[in-house]
Design a protein around this motif. Sequence first.
Motif, short mmCIF file in Angstrom:
data_model
loop_
_atom_site.label_atom_id
_atom_site.label_comp_id
_atom_site.label_asym_id
_atom_site.label_seq_id
_atom_site.Cartn_x
_atom_site.Cartn_y
_atom_site.Cartn_z
N TYR A 182 23.79 12.15 -4.99
CA TYR A 182 24.41 12.69 -3.78
C TYR A 182 25.88 12.27 -3.68
O TYR A 182 26.76 13.09 -3.44
N GLN A 183 26.14 10.97 -3.90
CA GLN A 183 27.52 10.48 -3.79
C GLN A 183 28.42 11.15 -4.81
O GLN A 183 29.58 11.46 -4.53
N ALA A 186 29.08 14.68 -3.66
CA ALA A 186 29.92 14.66 -2.47
C ALA A 186 31.38 14.40 -2.87
O ALA A 186 32.30 15.08 -2.40
N PHE A 189 32.70 17.45 -4.43
CA PHE A 189 32.94 18.48 -3.40
C PHE A 189 34.27 18.24 -2.70
O PHE A 189 35.06 19.16 -2.49
N TRP A 224 32.08 26.21 -4.93
CA TRP A 224 32.24 25.41 -3.72
C TRP A 224 31.11 25.70 -2.73
O TRP A 224 30.53 24.80 -2.13
N PHE A 225 30.75 27.00 -2.61
CA PHE A 225 29.65 27.37 -1.73
C PHE A 225 28.33 26.76 -2.20
O PHE A 225 27.52 26.32 -1.38
N GLY A 228 28.34 23.31 -1.19
CA GLY A 228 28.31 23.30 0.27
C GLY A 228 26.89 23.56 0.79
O GLY A 228 26.41 22.87 1.70
N ILE A 229 26.22 24.52 0.17
CA ILE A 229 24.83 24.80 0.54
C ILE A 229 23.98 23.55 0.29
O ILE A 229 23.15 23.15 1.11
N LEU A 231 24.91 20.37 0.31
CA LEU A 231 25.14 19.30 1.29
C LEU A 231 24.43 19.61 2.61
O LEU A 231 23.89 18.71 3.25
N HIS A 232 24.43 20.88 3.01
CA HIS A 232 23.78 21.24 4.27
C HIS A 232 22.26 21.27 4.13
O HIS A 232 21.54 20.85 5.03
N TYR A 233 21.80 21.79 3.00
CA TYR A 233 20.35 21.88 2.82
C TYR A 233 19.74 20.49 2.81
O TYR A 233 18.63 20.26 3.29
N LEU A 235 20.64 18.10 4.62
CA LEU A 235 20.48 17.65 6.00
C LEU A 235 19.12 18.09 6.53
O LEU A 235 18.46 17.35 7.28
N ILE A 236 18.68 19.30 6.18
CA ILE A 236 17.37 19.78 6.63
C ILE A 236 16.27 19.10 5.82
O ILE A 236 15.33 18.53 6.36
#
Lengths: 282, 379
Positions: A182-183, A186, A189, A224-225, A228-229, A231-233, A235-236
């Motif tokens: 993850y790091q 990130a 990104f 990038w998308f 981005g997806i 990083l957000h996914y 979160l869920i």
Amino acid sequence: MHETFWRVAFAIFLGGLPLAAAHAIITTARRRAGREDSPRWLTGLRWLVNLVIVAGFAALSAFIIARWRESGYPPFSNMPESLSWMAWGLCLVYFVSRLFVRFPGLEAAACLGVVAILAATSRFDMAPRPLMPALQSNWLVFHVLTCMVSYGAFFAAFLLALLWLLVWRTREAGAVVDALSYQTMAFGFLLLTVGIVSGAIWARQAWGRYWGWDPKETWSLITWFIYGIYLHYRLIAGSKGAGRERLPMLNSVFAIVGFAATLFTYFGVNYLLPSLHSYAAG
Amino acid sequence: MSTADTSIGLSAAAAQSPQKPLLARWWRTLRSLRFALVLMALIAVACIVGTLVKQEPYDPTKAIAHYGRPLGLLVGLLGLSQLYHTWWFLALLSLFVASTVACTVPRLRLRLRSLGSAAVHLSIVFIVAGALVKGIVGQEGMVGVPEGQTVESFQTDGGAVSLGFGLRLDDFAIERYEAPREVLLVAPAPGQRPREEPVRVGHSFPVGADGATVEVLRYVPHFVFSLEDKKVISASDQPVNPAIQVRVKTAEGETTRWLFARFPDMSMHGHGASSEGPQLRYIRMPGPVKSFASHVTILDAEGNETRQAVIRVNEPLEVGRFTVYQSGYDPETERSSTLEVVSDPGVPLVFTGFVLMPLGIAFVFYIQPLFRRKARKKD
Ligand code: HEM
């Protein structure tokens, strides 16, 4: 002179690869056998491997500096030059990771990654080529540096994904691998964001528009998308208890898909699609 | 990483409880992160399609020839050859911005924890707002200006637009990394491999095995055949039409001919032509361009000179509401400059977003965890 440094760097990483692989295999085998301790010779081997990587990194940096001085322009404009920065970024990500985690295979992955990049570099014409007018800008340095280091980070995440899928798929490894993966993504990104934004500012300065939907720009946006997806996914997916255990798999899938898009942005667009950016090829 | 509250986990489907009015249901969909992810994925897929289909005005015959009938018609139907300007792509982008706002604004708290991502999401609004301003009031176009002349307007897709000032090109300067490389390609006979000989007046060399020789007699930079004098002269000392005269001696006799760098396949023969025998081509390759620049004077509406400036690649000139870019030049004469003229009042908005976005991301990843750790220690 810079060609010599390049050969030295390549030789060092190539030589480090079997050592690092031996260390990874031995450590993994011992752990599977339930032996967590590390005898002195094994610790020594790990030190040696890391010394080799540091030496290779020094040679790579020397190559970049020597080329800069000998060609008279910043080494950021063609494939051998930008790929060197990608290798440099991969080393950087490795060193920072190594400060926080110690995991068998990390060294081997770093060596393998750098060897792969340098091998790809050697397939291109290495002769320095003077800069065309559009590339004569300080943005060149900033833009290519940030983009290529981000690619290095995404490559690192990709290698981690392979390591996890092929070697580390144990539950204990999950949390550490998850955090590292993850790091890394990130960090990539953030740098890709800076890279795209600086490219847009530069495009405005050179061509009068910050965005023109040319294939290189568009593919960098697609890449990038994807991250981005991710990083957000995350979160869920990671917000519930059971989701946490699936995170390493999620990381791996996105690291692989994201890196495929990265490669396409870098190579595919230049060779498979018509593009304004393609003068940077070669 | 796991600080998000569960409301973002709501799927669009779960949000559709039947009692809720339509507007509220839409709002909940718009607020859901899953919906945003679907939008992002759709935009990414659309972008991929846009890079695979050549972006150009739609031409049915060409498209059908290239993609086959069903696909070629589909390209036209969905506007895939101008994808980034189709209503449905712009609608996707609008929905995406709406979704970003809907995700951000209701969750906005004055807490460190939501500051970074709020900044990132806000930056997207800035960027899109700036792009919108450009789309509505921005103007861009090109103008070509030969040395010594003045232009007062430029061409856009929508016609000529007045600059409101005059721009005179005083000098167009081009600099190269190396002098041009000039060679004479010589083959003993048609179809044989040529070799290179230097272009130097007086240089004489054998061609092939049968004793033929070639000699360079004369060089003129700007070839013109003067009808009055009935002879070749050089109209200037600029390399406008470089030509060389050579004498070819073979067993059959002697011929002289002119070779032209701009027309390497043509040669003007004196004293009898020969398509047999030695084949000659005069090649002149200019060195790679190092820089090119327009030295200009800006004139006000009355024609008074107000200032002088140099426009280079990467160094545009701001005049009034316009920015003038060095775009290209006429490669034939190298005495005429092509300038790009842009007016884009949306740029400050876009660049604000450009600054805000990386700062926000860096804040989320590297500043917020510091505070989170502190807060955890206090517990
Ligand atoms: C391309 C556009 C976007 C970018 C670059 C972006 C970027 C980010 C970043 C960097 C974070 C912090 C991630 C983390 O803490 O790991 C974040 C969080 C978040 N984003 Fe986005 N975002 C975008 C679009 C959206 C959209 C469209 C939505 C909603 C529909 C959304 C909803 C959220 C939510 C709910 C969070 C969690 C906020 C928090 O817990 O602080 N984002 N975003």
